[in-house]
Design a protein around this motif. Structure first.
Motif: not given
Length: 589
Positions: A377-404
């Motif tokens: 399984e790709d280790h990306k932010l679209c995976v809930k477990t990966e997203f939750d782990r990085t957010k708990e560690a203090g990461a900021e998640v952004r969807k840049l303009v014109h990015d996919k």
């Protein structure tokens, strides 16, 4: 002249004495007000108050008007930040207010401070918008190319000071008994080098393997590339101009195969970040990963713990790479397949995907149709477990303009802009939840369906093709795994490099990517896997031996819909359609 008492920071009291007695505040008298410097504004206010009190019959009560003093709340800096605020935690606006001096601030001073505050707020809003803008010149599909960034050295240095040593793990001593007993045979290659695997690497394992590492447009196979490959295979180090040329020709992708006794290790590495470092990092991982696995005490013991051995090997390679190379903003996605005659283990970090192709058992399916089953399984932010782990560690998640994709950042900075949540290296990303711990799965070979095979591809392959498309594409040439892998890799690369490619999106048109492919055809017996006749992607019956294969560009061309509309126009009304059906030979119906 009308005075607004609310602007002076005090609430007016009623005119009557009873109301004043009921108020919570004690009316202030001129005697209670301490002396203050006689500024022009102070003199003007006193004259106005005196004139109001001297009027005959005037009933205005001016005792509630508080004159500026050192004990009042007129000092803007004290009002905004407090007298004991720590300067290291102040915002830019608070720093501006702290510069205000004096017991009393004039209207001009207030205007100047307000203008500075508005300018700072506008600049902060502009910076906030800029953090959500994607810069195509140095943004890649997974990370950012720091070598293409200009004038950012100081900013990168400041943000990278937060990196500690928490991600550097200790590892046990090496146990080389298995390597000394059976030896270690290795093969590795990068794009532009020969990728034909030696037959002795797969001998006795009941499998055939093909590797493809296509060289992208604009790259050339040079003598220094061949020299760098020779250096990597023999662990040679050179200095001077030759060494610099060889290091610059190291590409950010590498495939490797190692054999030690009954075990075979197949791996694919994709570098991300600065090309000046990612090429050396991929070569280092390809060199050190086989040694870290086959010399791990948990793997060499009488009752080997393969999962622990793989986890320790990834940790060791990450730590040693951080000591040898600058992997602050550079990293790698790694997927390895460890197999013997009975089992298959897959360990990976990042977005190099491994897919198992099994025959379609549906009643109306053809014998050549395959179904994909993801083993990773790709280790990306679209995976809930990966997203939750990085957010708990203090990461900021952004969807840049014109990015996919969504990307990961440290605070309000623009770094490291990672689209993956696991990988070797990426030390700045490790401060906000990125990890080098691999995901591991295990297969029992006797339980696999007959005719199944494994497809290991780089991130660029899966960015341009779905799993179903990829496993059925290689099925056309499954009789030759090397040819099938080359066909898939070149097709994925051509789709990426096409003008207006949807997979590339708004990234730089010349931005390179990785399209390496491993095809592993497994067999159930000691006999060599039987060759499968290639499939023809053409309509009609199976006896159409003279049919012409249409290339993918023509099948998916923008004019295809217009051509179908013209065919339908010619086929109307019903009589015309029936006439066209009658003209078709019976052998093609």
């Amino acid at each position: 002249m009308t005075l607004d008492s609310d602007a002076l920071g005090e609430h007016p009291e009623a005119e009557s004495q009873s109301v004043r007695k009921a108020s919570r505040r004690t009316p202030r008298t001129p005697k209670d007000i301490p002396a203050s410097p006689a500024s022009p504004q102070r003199k003007h206010m006193d004259s106005v108050l005196q004139s109001m009190e001297s009027r005959s019959g005037a009933r205005q009560n001016t005792k509630h008007i508080t004159r500026p003093s050192t004990t009042s709340k007129w000092k803007l800096a004290r009002l905004a930040i407090g007298p004991t605020a720590d300067e290291s935690h102040l915002t830019e606006i608070q720093k501006i207010l702290k510069k205000v001096t004096g017991e009393y601030t004039s209207v001009t001073q207030k205007e100047d401070v307000l203008e500075a505050i508005m300018a700072e707020a506008a600049h902060a809003s502009y910076e906030c918008l800029g953090r959500y803008e994607m810069e195509p010149s140095y943004t890649t599909r997974v990370a950012m190319n720091t070598a293409a960034m200009k004038g950012k050295t100081g900013e990168i240095y400041r943000i990278c000071q937060k990196i500690g040593a928490a991600d550097l793990d200790g590892f046990p001593d090496e146990d080389d008994r298995l390597v000394q007993q059976h030896g270690l045979r290795e093969f590795m290659a990068q794009p532009g080098e020969i990728t034909l695997l030696p037959e002795e690497l797969m001998e006795g394992l009941r499998c055939r393997c093909g590797l493809a590492l296509p060289l992208q447009r604009g790259k050339k196979a040079t003598f220094t590339k061949a020299l760098s490959g020779l250096m990597s295979k023999n662990n040679m180090k050179v200095s001077g101009a030759v060494g610099q040329a060889a290091a610059s020709d190291l590409l950010a992708e590498r495939g490797f195969v190692s054999r030690c006794g009954d075990w075979c290790l197949i791996g694919l590495v994709n570098g991300q970040g600065s090309p000046k470092v990612s090429g050396a990092l991929t070569m280092y991982v390809a060199q050190e990963m086989p040694k870290a696995i086959f010399q791990n005490p948990a793997f060499v013991s009488s009752f080997p713990d393969v999962a622990k051995g793989l986890t320790d090997a990834f940790a060791k390679v990450h730590t040693s790479a951080a000591m040898q190379l600058d992997v602050t903003l550079t990293g790698a996605s790694v997927t390895v397949v460890l197999l013997n005659k009975e089992h298959v283990w897959i360990a990976h970090v990042g977005d190099c995907r491994c897919v198992l192709a099994v025959p379609d058992t549906a009643g109306n399916a053809r014998e050549f149709h395959m179904l994909p089953q993801r083993l990773t399984e790709d280790h990306k932010l679209c995976v809930k477990t990966e997203f939750d782990r990085t957010k708990e560690a203090g990461a900021e998640v952004r969807k840049l303009v014109h990015d996919k994709v969504c990307r990961l950042f440290v605070g309000e900075s623009s770094y490291p802009s990672l689209a993956v949540t696991r990988g070797l290296g990426h030390r700045l990303g490790h401060t906000v939840g990125v990890t080098h711990k691999p995901s591991i799965c295990k297969l029992v070979r006797k339980d696999l369906p007959e005719g199944s095979y494994m497809l290991l591809g780089s991130g660029g392959v899966w960015a341009t093709m779905s799993d179903t498309t990829a496993v059925n594409w290689v099925n056309r040439n499954l009789d030759d795994p090397q040819q099938a892998a080359m066909s898939l890799a070149h097709e994925a690369m051509s789709r990426w490099q096409e003008p207006g490619s949807l997979a590339k999106g708004n990234l730089n048109a010349n931005m390179p990517d990785s399209f390496g492919t491993f095809l592993i055809h497994l067999a159930e017996t000691d006999e060599e896997p039987a060759a499968i006749s290639p499939r023809k992607f053409v309509p009609g019956s199976d006896d159409m031996t003279t049919a012409i294969k249409l290339p993918w560009r023509e099948v998916k061309s923008p004019d295809r819909h217009q051509q179908l509309r013209q065919i339908m126009t010619l086929a109307t009304p019903r009589e015309g359609m029936a006439a066209r059906v009658m003209d078709v030979p019976s052998s093609r119906r």
